[in-house]
Design a protein around this motif. Structure first.
Motif, mmCIF file in Angstrom:
data_model
loop_
_atom_site.group_PDB
_atom_site.id
_atom_site.type_symbol
_atom_site.label_atom_id
_atom_site.label_comp_id
_atom_site.label_asym_id
_atom_site.label_seq_id
_atom_site.Cartn_x
_atom_site.Cartn_y
_atom_site.Cartn_z
ATOM 1 N N ILE A 173 73.857 27.767 -25.817
ATOM 2 C CA ILE A 173 74.041 28.984 -25.020
ATOM 3 C C ILE A 173 75.423 29.023 -24.388
ATOM 4 C CG2 ILE A 173 73.052 30.442 -23.229
ATOM 5 C CD1 ILE A 173 70.517 29.081 -23.433
ATOM 6 N N LEU A 178 72.037 35.878 -18.987
ATOM 7 C CA LEU A 178 72.221 34.531 -18.442
ATOM 8 C C LEU A 178 71.952 34.488 -16.940
ATOM 9 C CD1 LEU A 178 75.346 33.292 -20.421
ATOM 10 C CD2 LEU A 178 72.928 32.874 -20.860
ATOM 11 N N TYR A 192 60.992 31.657 -21.751
ATOM 12 C CA TYR A 192 61.642 30.766 -22.707
ATOM 13 C C TYR A 192 63.154 30.760 -22.499
ATOM 14 C CZ TYR A 192 63.345 28.860 -27.110
ATOM 15 O OH TYR A 192 63.989 28.118 -28.042
ATOM 16 N N ALA A 227 63.934 28.719 -19.528
ATOM 17 C CA ALA A 227 63.785 27.284 -19.778
ATOM 18 C C ALA A 227 64.980 26.757 -20.563
ATOM 19 C CB ALA A 227 62.498 27.022 -20.544
ATOM 20 N N LEU A 228 65.407 27.531 -21.557
ATOM 21 C CA LEU A 228 66.565 27.130 -22.352
ATOM 22 C C LEU A 228 67.788 26.969 -21.470
ATOM 23 C CD1 LEU A 228 66.958 29.205 -25.651
ATOM 24 C CD2 LEU A 228 66.748 26.745 -25.394
ATOM 25 N N ILE A 229 68.019 27.969 -20.612
ATOM 26 C CA ILE A 229 69.197 27.942 -19.743
ATOM 27 C C ILE A 229 69.138 26.737 -18.811
ATOM 28 C CG2 ILE A 229 70.341 29.162 -17.853
ATOM 29 C CD1 ILE A 229 69.559 31.781 -19.279
ATOM 30 N N GLN A 230 67.928 26.492 -18.302
ATOM 31 C CA GLN A 230 67.789 25.356 -17.389
ATOM 32 C C GLN A 230 68.054 24.010 -18.058
ATOM 33 O OE1 GLN A 230 63.942 25.428 -15.646
ATOM 34 N NE2 GLN A 230 64.464 27.063 -14.212
ATOM 35 N N ALA A 231 67.713 23.945 -19.343
ATOM 36 C CA ALA A 231 67.820 22.653 -20.030
ATOM 37 C C ALA A 231 69.251 22.322 -20.399
ATOM 38 C CB ALA A 231 66.943 22.653 -21.271
ATOM 39 N N VAL A 232 70.158 23.311 -20.328
ATOM 40 C CA VAL A 232 71.536 23.056 -20.736
ATOM 41 C C VAL A 232 72.250 22.233 -19.670
ATOM 42 C CG1 VAL A 232 73.740 24.119 -21.276
ATOM 43 C CG2 VAL A 232 71.625 25.182 -22.040
ATOM 44 N N ARG A 266 70.608 20.354 -11.349
ATOM 45 C CA ARG A 266 70.015 21.639 -11.701
ATOM 46 C C ARG A 266 68.678 21.812 -11.012
ATOM 47 N NH1 ARG A 266 68.854 20.843 -17.187
ATOM 48 N NH2 ARG A 266 69.228 18.651 -16.811
ATOM 49 N N LYS A 318 64.917 22.934 -11.412
ATOM 50 C CA LYS A 318 64.034 23.018 -12.563
ATOM 51 C C LYS A 318 62.733 23.606 -12.086
ATOM 52 C CE LYS A 318 65.656 19.148 -15.212
ATOM 53 N NZ LYS A 318 65.237 17.866 -15.732
ATOM 54 N N ARG A 342 58.955 24.470 -15.873
ATOM 55 C CA ARG A 342 58.863 23.345 -16.804
ATOM 56 C C ARG A 342 58.113 23.793 -18.038
ATOM 57 N NH1 ARG A 342 60.315 18.623 -16.874
ATOM 58 N NH2 ARG A 342 61.484 17.834 -15.088
ATOM 59 N N ILE A 343 58.734 23.672 -19.187
ATOM 60 C CA ILE A 343 57.938 23.916 -20.374
ATOM 61 C C ILE A 343 57.811 22.616 -21.153
ATOM 62 C CG2 ILE A 343 58.592 26.335 -20.489
ATOM 63 C CD1 ILE A 343 60.184 25.638 -22.980
ATOM 64 N N ARG A 361 53.172 27.066 -24.846
ATOM 65 C CA ARG A 361 54.115 26.251 -24.078
ATOM 66 C C ARG A 361 54.468 26.890 -22.740
ATOM 67 N NH1 ARG A 361 59.127 25.170 -27.742
ATOM 68 N NH2 ARG A 361 59.575 23.558 -26.192
ATOM 69 N N VAL A 381 67.854 21.373 -27.025
ATOM 70 C CA VAL A 381 68.115 21.127 -25.601
ATOM 71 C C VAL A 381 66.870 20.842 -24.786
ATOM 72 C CG1 VAL A 381 70.351 22.099 -25.076
ATOM 73 C CG2 VAL A 381 68.401 23.620 -25.347
ATOM 74 N N ILE A 382 65.787 21.567 -25.056
ATOM 75 C CA ILE A 382 64.602 21.376 -24.220
ATOM 76 C C ILE A 382 64.016 19.985 -24.458
ATOM 77 C CG2 ILE A 382 62.246 22.194 -23.799
ATOM 78 C CD1 ILE A 382 63.270 25.020 -24.273
ATOM 79 N N ASP A 388 66.190 17.389 -22.884
ATOM 80 C CA ASP A 388 65.955 17.282 -21.455
ATOM 81 C C ASP A 388 64.787 16.342 -21.170
ATOM 82 O OD1 ASP A 388 67.127 18.200 -19.138
ATOM 83 O OD2 ASP A 388 65.427 19.525 -18.712
ATOM 84 N N LEU A 423 77.969 26.697 -19.008
ATOM 85 C CA LEU A 423 77.276 27.931 -18.631
ATOM 86 C C LEU A 423 77.632 28.386 -17.229
ATOM 87 C CD1 LEU A 423 73.544 28.100 -19.696
ATOM 88 C CD2 LEU A 423 75.401 29.682 -20.185
#
Lengths: 340, 329, 282, 318
Positions: B222, B250, B257, B260-265, B273, B275, B278-279, B298, D182-183, D186, D255
Motif C-alpha cells: 500500500i 488511506l 479488510y 487491517a491491511l493498512i494497520q499491518a504495514v 501502531r 491495532k 485484529r483479523i 476473518r 503483510v497481515i 504481522d 504510508l
C-alpha cells in the motif's frame, strides 16, 4: 489411501494400452505395409509353386486386406496368441518360444539393473559429498565413460580378462552344460536352483550371471551417477537441509534425508533406463551367447521370421509398459506430493 | 467530464480446476478457481489506479485479463470507446500498441538470448512504426532516456550482464517505446531493491507525464500505491471491496479488510501502531469462496447478514465506494 | 549470445569443464580429419587380403592384421567414414523433424499436441536399439537405411526436449511480453522461443550423437548395417570376437576403442556445454 | 554477552571469481534483546547470519573471524559439540517457507525429530509438538500434514514452532516474512515478539528497514558486505550517522510520511571487485575525493552504543 492407490494403479495401467497400440501400429507398419512379401523373403526365391505360396500366405494371414490383418492380429494378441513362426521350424506358436526366452532376459536385466542402481548411487553420492574435489571430477568422468562404454567391447574385454586370461568366470551361456541334474521350472534359473536346493547349479548360474550383468550394469550406471550427484548437490543446498543442521540433526541423518529427496527423480529415470537396459540386453546377450529375447530376435532375423519379431516387440512393449507402471507406483508411494 | 480511457465492467476470469480421468468419466462437475469474480472500474486519461491486495486475490489475473493476455470468462472491456472484449487477435493488434504491460520479475521479462537494444527496437518493427535503422536510433534514445548510458554500449548487451534494476529499466523502455496510452504495471518495483525502487517509480511517473499515460498499478504494498496512485482499489478474493481516491481510502478506510491491511504495514514514521482491528487466519482458497461477504470468516464485525448476503459496492463518500454491510466510519 | 559462444567461451576461460571440452573437441576433430583424409593417411588398402594373418601390432602394422591379413589400422581409418556418414545423416534427419514438431506442438498445445506427445512418448519409452533393429531389418542393410532407422528412434528425443522447453518458455514473462507487444505467433516462436531452445538442442545434439554412434555400432555389430568387406568399426568388432578368445586381442580391441572414443568425445562436449548452461546465463 | 562476533569474513569462491560476501564484521548480541540486520540484496546480511550458525552454504567459506556464543567459538567447535548447541541453545528459521521443511516427511515427524535428537523421549516430544503447534495458532491436527498441504504462512509457523521447542537463547530469523503477505507477516512478528518476551534473543534479518523499527531494540545496517552502522532504534532512526542509513530511510515508501521518496543514485557494487576506500563512496553525495575513495573508514563508536564506519558521520547536520 489404499483404495486411492488401487485406483491410481488401474488408471496408470490403462495408460499403457495406447502406448502398446502405438508401438504395435508402428511395427505393423514397418513389417507389413512397407513393400516386400515376408513369405518371399523367408523362402528367398520366387520359384515356388503358387499354391504353396498361397498356403504359406494363408498360414501367415497375409492374404487378407491390411486392416483385417491389423485387427486380426490385435485380437489374437489380446488372447495371448502371437501367431506362428514363419520360418523353420515353421508353424510353431511364437508365444511358446517367447515363454522360453523371456525369463532369461528378465533374469539378466534384474541383475544388471541392480548393479547399475547400486553402482550409480554409490558413485553419485560420493561425487556429491566430495563436491568440487578430485573425487567429484573422477565420478563425473566415470559417468561419461560408463555411459559411452560400448557393450560388446566391454563385454569382450571382461571375457578376455576373466575368462581367457584368469579362467575365473564362464564367458557364455546361462549354466554349465555338464550340470544335468537341473530342471527349469520358472525359467529364472536363480530361483529354480533355490527351489530345487541345487546349490551346484545355483553356483554355476550365478557365475554365468556375473560378467553379463556387470557389463550391462556398468554401462547403465553412468546415467544414475550423474543424476544422483546433481540431485544430491541440489538438495544439499536447499533450506530444509540447512534447517535440519540448524536444529542439531546428526549429519548422518541429514545425508539420509537428502538422499531420499535426491532419489525421487532417480525413480523416474529408472523407467527410461529400463528401456535402454533392454536394448543393451540384445547386445549383451549376443556377446555372451545368452539365450534370451535379444538372441531370439537376432535368430529370427536371420530367417526373416516377421511374426516372431513382431511378437517379440509386442512383448518388449508390454514389459516396458509394466516397468513404467511400477515406477509410477513407486514414485507415488515415495512422494507425498503426488495425489492419487 | 470526459469519457474514461478504460472502462471495465463486471469482468470475470474463472480457471477450471483439473480433474482426474475418473472424475471426468464420472461427470463430476468441473470446479473453478474464481480468480477474478466480477470487477468493474474506470480509468481516466493520465490517471493511475492502484490495485491493491494480498497474494492470491486475483489482482495479477485482473491486470492480464484487462489487456486480454488472458481471455476473460465474462464481462466487458472498453478501451477508448471500443469494446475490445470480443475482438479477434488480428483486430486487437493495433490496440496492443496503445496498451502495454510491465511485469514484476525483471529476470524473466527479457529473452536471455536477445540483445537488450533489439528487445526495445522490436516492438517498433512489429507495428511497422519504423524501419530497422530508425528503430535502432529510437531504441538508443530510449536507452538514454531510461538512464542506461552509454547507450551504444548497453544496446549490444544481453540481459544477464545487467542488474535487476537495470533490467527493469529495459522492460520499461520496451513498453514505452510504443508511446502507449495505458500501461498495466504488475508489481513493477516489488523485486527491486529499496534504494533503486524510488528511481523506477520516478521513471514511470515521468513517462506518465510525457505521454499523459494512464496506469493500472498493481501492488501488494500500500505504501507504494500511496506514492503513485490517484485512486486505490482494494481487492479481496476476486472482488473489489473498496475503491476511492488514495488519500480518502488511506485516511478513512471503510472496509474492515482495508483497515487491517493498512494497520499491518510497518512504518518508520509511525513506529508504534494502534491495532484496533485484529483479523485472523489467512486468505481462503479461491475455489471455495465463503458465502455472503467473502471476508466474513476473518472479519471481527461479521454478523448473520454478512454470512448470508454479499454486499454491493455503495458510495459512502464522494467517489469512495465500499462493499461492506457495516462500513467503518 | 551466439550459439558458437557456448563452445568457444568455455574454451577461452580457465574453468572446470575446459578439460572435458578440449578432450572432446580434439577427439572428434581427429576422427573427422581421419575420415576426410583416409586415402592419404591409410598405409594399406583396407580391403586388401594378405598372407600375413593375425600379425600382432608392430611398426609395420600399427594395430596388427586380422584373420584375412587386412591391416587393422587402415580399416580403422576407413571405418571412420561410415560411422560419421551414418550418424551425420541420422542426426540431421531427426533434428529436422523433431525440433520443428516439438516447437509447434509445445507452443500450440491442444489435441494435436496431446496425440503427438503420446506417439513420441511411446517410441521414446521403447528400447531404441530394438526398434532400430526392426527398422534396419525391414529396410535392408545399407548405410542410408541404417541412418533412417537411427533417425527414426531419435526424433522423439529432440521432440520431447524442444516441446518441454517450449512449454516452460511459454510461461516466461518475456513470451507474454511479446504477446502484449503484438508479435505474431510464428515470429514469437522464431525470435523469442527458438533462440532460447537452441543451446539445449546443442547439448541434446552432442549427447544424442554419442548415443547414435553407439547405436550405429550396435547395429553393425549385429550385422545390420554394412556388408563386408566394407571397413566398419562395429562389424570389425564382431568379426574379431571369436579370435579374441584365442588371444588375438587386437582385432576387437581397436575398433571398440575407436567407437567409444568418438562417443565419449561428443558426450564430453555435451557435458561441458551443459555445465555452462546450468551455471545459468547470469 | 550472549553472542560476540569478531572480525568475521566470508568469501564465496564462485567460478566467476571470489565474491567478498562479508568482510570484517564485528558486533555482539545481548541476552533477551532483538537486533535487526538491515540491508539490500547482496549486502551480506544473510551471509553473516548463516556464518553465525556456521552454516555458510557452498561455495562460501568463513575465511576469518570468531563467533563466540556464550564464550565458546562456534567456528572451532567439534561437530558433535556444535550439533548439541544447534537447535537447543541457538536455532535458525529461513526465508522461504516453501523450501525450509522436508517435503517428504510430515510436519509432526520433523518436529518430533528436532526434539529427540536432543534426548527428549518420543512420547514426550509428540505431546510437546502438538502444544507448540497450538502456540503458533495452528490446529493440532496439522501434526500429520505434509508441508505441501500447508500455506506459506502456516509452514513458517511450523518452523517457528520447531524453533521454540527448547526455548533457545538465540533465534536467527533470516527474512522469515519476506515471502508472506503483510497481515500474515504481522502475526509472525507477534509470535517472534512473544519468544523474545520469554527470554530468547532475536537476531532478525530483513531488507525492509521499516519492519525493523517497531519491535527491535537495536538495528545493524549492512552495505556491500560491510557493517556500516549499529545503534539503538532511536539512534538509527532519529539520528542516523552513515549517509547510506540516512538515504535508505528516505528511500522507503512509507504510508505515514508525506512527500516523495528519494532514490539512492547508482547501483550496489560488484563484490568480486569492491571499490577501494569506503564501499559507499561511489553513491555517496558527501564523499570526499582523496579520502573516501582511498582510505577505508574505521568502524568506531561515535556515541554510546552507536557505531558507524564513515569518515564524516552525520556530516549533513553541520
Amino acid at each position: 489411501m489404499a483404495r486411492g492407490l488401487g485406483r491410481y494403479i488401474i488408471i496408470r495401467g490403462l495408460m499403457i494400452i495406447p502406448m502398446i497400440l502405438i508401438l504395435y501400429t508402428i511395427v505393423f507398419f514397418f513389417l507389413r505395409i512397407l513393400p516386400g512379401n515376408p513369405i518371399l523373403a523367408v523362402v528367398g526365391t520366387k520359384n515356388i509353386p503358387p499354391e504353396q505360396l498361397k498356403h504359406l500366405e494363408h498360414l501367415a494371414g497375409l492374404d487378407k486386406p491390411l486392416y483385417v490383418q491389423y485387427f486380426d492380429y490385435l485380437w489374437k494378441m489380446l488372447h495371448g496368441n502371437l501367431g506362428v513362426t514363419l520360418a523353420s521350424p515353421m508353424g510353431k506358436p511364437v508365444s511358446s518360444y517367447i515363454a522360453l526366452r523371456l525369463p532369461a532376459t528378465v533374469e539378466l536385466t534384474i541383475f544388471a539393473f541392480t548393479v547399475s542402481v547400486l553402482l550409480g548411487i554409490a558413485t553419485g553420492v560420493l561425487g556429491a559429498v566430495k563436491r568440487g574435489t578430485s573425487v567429484d571430477t573422477g565420478m563425473r568422468v566415470y559417468s561419461i565413460v560408463a555411459y559411452t562404454l560400448f557393450i560388446p567391447w566391454f563385454g569382450m574385454m571382461l571375457q578376455y580378462l576373466f575368462g581367457v586370461k584368469l579362467h575365473w568366470l564362464p564367458t557364455s551361456g546361462r549354466i554349465n552344460p555338464t550340470i544335468t541334474s537341473f530342471h527349469s521350472i520358472t525359467g529364472l534359473y536363480v530361483i529354480d536352483a533355490i527351489i530345487e536346493r541345487n546349490w551346484a547349479a545355483l553356483g554355476s548360474v550365478l557365475k554365468h550371471l556375473v560378467l553379463p550383468s556387470i557389463t550391462l550394469g556398468t554401462v547403465l550406471s553412468g546415467a544414475y551417477t550423474r543424476l544422483v550427484r546433481n540431485n544430491m548437490v541440489d538438495v544439499l543446498s536447499q533450506d530444509f537441509i540447512r534447517a535440519y543442521r540448524a536444529r542439531g540433526v546428526p549429519e548422518r541423518k541429514v545425508l539420509w534425508y537428502a538422499l531420499k529427496n535426491a532419489f525421487i527423480p532417480v525413480v523416474t529415470l529408472m523407467g527410461l533406463q529400463f528401456a535402454i537396459l533392454l536394448g543393451g540386453a540384445v547386445l549383451t546377450e549376443t556377446t555372451f551367447n545368452w539365450p534370451g529375447m535379444g538372441t531370439f530376435i537376432m535368430d529370427r532375423i536371420n530367417y526373416r521370421d516377421y511374426n516372431s519379431i513382431e511378437g517379440a516387440v509386442i512383448v518388449f512393449a508390454l514389459f516396458v509398459g509394466l516397468i513404467s507402471l511400477t515406477v509410477d507406483v513407486i514414485y507415488a508411494l515415495l512422494d507425498p506430493r503426488v495425489e492419487y | 467530464m470526459s469519457e474514461p480511457l478504460l472502462k471495465v465492467e463486471n469482468l470475470k476470469k474463472y480457471f477450471p480446476v483439473k480433474r482426474g480421468i475418473i472424475e471426468a468419466l464420472r461427470k463430476v462437475p468441473v470446479r473453478y478457481v474464481r480468480a477474478v469474480d466480477g470487477i468493474s472500474f474506470e480509468i481516466k486519461r493520465g490517471e493511475v489506479l492502484g490495485l491493491i491486495g494480498e497474494s492470491g486475490c486475483g489482482k495479477t489475473t485482473a491486470g492480464r485479463t484487462v489487456l486480454r493476455l488472458i481471455e476473460p470468462t465474462a464481462g466487458r472491456i472498453v478501451f477508448d470507446g471500443t469494446d475490445i472484449t470480443a475482438l479477434s487477435r488480428e483486430e486487437l493488434r493495433p490496440f496492443r500498441r496503445r496498451m502495454q504491460i510491465i511485469f514484476q520479475d525483471p529476470y524473466s521479462s527479457l529473452s536471455p538470448r536477445m540483445k537488450i537494444g533489439d528487445a526495445i527496437a522490436h516492438p517498433l518493427l512489429v507495428h511497422g512504426l519504423a524501419e530497422k535503422d530508425e528503430a535502432k536510433e529510437i531504441a538508443l534514445k530510449m536507452l538514454r532516456r531510461v538512464g542506461l548510458t552509454p547507450e551504444e554500449e548497453f544496446y549490444d548487451r544481453y540481459p544477464h550482464h545487467l542488474s535487476g534494476g537495470q533490467r527493469q529499466r529495459v522492460v520499461i523502455a520496451r513498453a514505452m517505446v510504443l508511446k502507449p496510452e495505458f500501461v498495466v504495471a504488475d508489481e513493477a518495483v516489488s523485486m527491486i531493491d529499496v534504494s533503486m525502487r524510488a528511481s523506477i517509480l520516478e521513471l514511470l511517473e515521468s513517462f506518465r507525464e510525457e505521454y499523459n499515460m494512464s496506469q493500472l498499478f498493481i501492488t501488494h504494498d500500500i505504501a507504494v500505491g500511496k506514492l503513485i496512485a490517484d485512486r486505490i482499489a482494494v481487492m479481496y478474493l476476486g472482488k473489489i471491496v473498496e475503491i476511492g481516491p488514495t488519500e480518502e481510502v488511506l485516511k478513512n478506510p471503510a472496509h474492515p479488510y482495508t483497515r487491517a491491511l493498512i494497520q499491518a504495514v510497518p512504518s518508520i514514521a509511525r513506529r508504534k501502531r494502534e491495532k484496533k482491528l485484529r483479523i485472523t487466519g489467512e486468505v481462503p482458497n479461491a475455489v471455495n469462496i465463503p458465502s455472503g461477504c467473502r471476508f466474513h470468516p476473518r472479519c471481527p464485525l461479521a454478523d448473520e447478514l454478512c454470512r448470508e448476503r454479499e454486499p454491493e459496492l455503495v458510495e459512502v463518500e464522494k467517489n469512495h465506494f465500499v462493499a461492506c454491510h457495516h462500513p467503518l466510519r | 549470445m551466439r550459439l558458437i559462444d557456448y563452445i568457444i567461451n568455455p574454451l577461452r576461460e580457465r574453468k572446470p569443464g575446459r578439460g572435458l571440452l578440449l578432450f572432446g573437441i580434439s577427439v572428434v576433430l581427429t576422427v573427422i580429419i581421419m575420415a576426410i583424409f583416409a586415402p592419404w593417411i591409410s598405409p594399406y588398402n583396407p580391403t586388401q587380403i594378405g598372407a600375413d594373418v593375425f600379425a600382432p601390432p608392430s611398426s609395420k602394422h600399427l594395430m596388427g592384421t586380422n584373420n584375412l591379413g587386412q591391416d587393422v589400422f587402415s580399416r580403422i581409418i576407413w571405418g571412420s567414414r561410415i560411422i560419421l556418414y551414418v550418424v551425420a545423416i541420422a542426426t540431421t534427419l531427426s533434428i529436422l523433424v523433431g525440433v520443428p514438431l516439438g516447437l509447434l506442438s509445445g507452443y500450440r498445445g491442444g489435441k494435436v499436441d496431446r496425440a503427438l506427445s503420446m506417439i513420441m512418448d511411446s517410441i521414446y519409452s521403447f528400447p531404441s536399439l530394438i526398434l532400430a533393429i526392426v527398422i534396419a531389418v525391414v529396410l535392408g542393410p545399407s548405410p542410408v537405411n541404417t541412418a533412417i532407422a537411427i533417425a527414426f528412434v531419435y526424433v522423439p528425443t529432440y521432440f520431447r526436449m524442444v516441446r518441454g522447453q517450449t512449454l516452460s518458455l511459454k510461461n516466461q514473462l518475456f513470451v507474454e511480453a511479446a504477446r502484449a507487444i503484438g508479435v505474431k505467433d510464428w515470429e514469437t516462436m522464431r525470435k523469442y522461443i527458438l533462440p532460447n531452445v537452441l543451446p539445449t538442442v546443442l547439448v541434446v545434439f552432442t549427447l544424442s550423437v554419442a548415443d547414435a554412434i553407439l547405436t550405429e555400432a550396435g547395429l553393425s555389430f549385429l550385422g545390420l548395417s554394412v556388408t563386408p568387406p566394407t571397413p566398419d568399426w562395429g562389424y570389425d568388432l564382431r568379426v574379431g570376437q571369436p579370435f579374441l578368445l584365442d588371444g588375438y586381442w587386437w582385432l576387437a580391441f581397436f575398433p571398440g576403442i575407436m567407437i567409444m572414443l568418438l562417443a565419449m568425445g561428443f558426450a564430453m562436449i555435451g557435458e561441458a556445454i551443459n555445465e555452462r548452461l546450468s551455471l545459468g546465463t547470469r | 554477552m550472549l553472542l560476540e562476533v569478531k572480525n568475521l569474513s566470508v568469501y564465496y569462491y564462485t567460478l566467476s571469481g571470489v565474491v567478498r560476501g562479508a568482510e570484517g564484521i564485528s558486533f555482539s548480541v545481548r541476552e533477551g534483546e532483538w537486533i535487526t540486520f538491515v540491508g539490500e540484496s547482496g549486502s551480506g546480511k544473510s551471509t553473516v547470519a548463516h556464518a553465525v550458525m556456521n552454516l555458510v552454504p557452498s561455495p562460501g567459506r568463513i575465511v576469518s573471524g570468531e563467533v563466540l556464543f556464550n564464550g565458546r567459538n562456534l567456528l572451532k567447535l567439534p561437530g558433535e559439540e556444535l550439533r548439541k548447541i544447534r537447535g537447543k541453545e541457538m536455532t535458525m528459521i529461513f526465508q522461504d517457507p516453501m523450501t525450509s521443511l522436508d517435503p517428504l516427511r510430515t510436519v509432526g515427524d520433523q518436529m518430533v525429530e528436532a526434539m529427540t535428537v536432543h534426548g527428549v523421549e518420543e512420547a514426550e516430544a509428540k505431546r510437546k509438538a502438538k502444544e507448540l503447534l497450538e502456540r503458533v495458532n495452528l490446529p493440532g491436527d496439522r501434526f500429520n500434514y505434509y508441508p505441501h498441504q500447508l500455506s506459506g504462512g502456516q509452514r513458517q509457523r511450523v518452523s517457528i514452532a520447531i524453533a521454540m521447542a527448547f526455548r533457545p537463547k538465540l533465534l536467527i530469523a533470516d527474512e522469515p516474512t519476506t515471502a508472506l503477505d503483510v497481515i500474515v507477516q504481522d502475526s509472525i512478528m507477534d509470535i517472534l515478539n512473544g519468544m523474545k518476551e520469554e527470554g530468547t534473543s532475536i537476531y532478525f534479518v530483513t531488507h525492509d528497514i521499516s519492519l525493523a523499527v517497531e519491535r527491535s531494540d537495536r538495528i545493524a545496517v549492512m552495505y556491500a558486505g560491510k557493517l556500516v552502522e549499529v545503534g539503538t532504534v532511536d539512534q538509527i532512526v532519529e539520528n542516523p550517522l552513515h549517509p547510506y542509513t540516512k538515504a535508505l530511510i528516505e528511500a522507503v515508501p512509507d504510508l505515514w510520511k508525506e512527500g516523495k521518496v528519494r532514490a539512492i543514485p547508482g547501483y550496489p557494487p560488484d563484490l568480486r571487485s569492491p571499490p577501494s576506500g569506503c564501499r559507499f563512496h561511489l553513491r555517496c553525495p558527501y564523499a570526499e575525493a582523496g579520502l573516501c575513495n582511498i582510505e577505508e573508514p574505521e568502524f568506531r563508536e561515535v556515541e554510546k552504543g552507536h557505531f558507524v564506519a564513515c569518515h564524516f558521520p552525520g556530516v549533513w547536520r553541520k
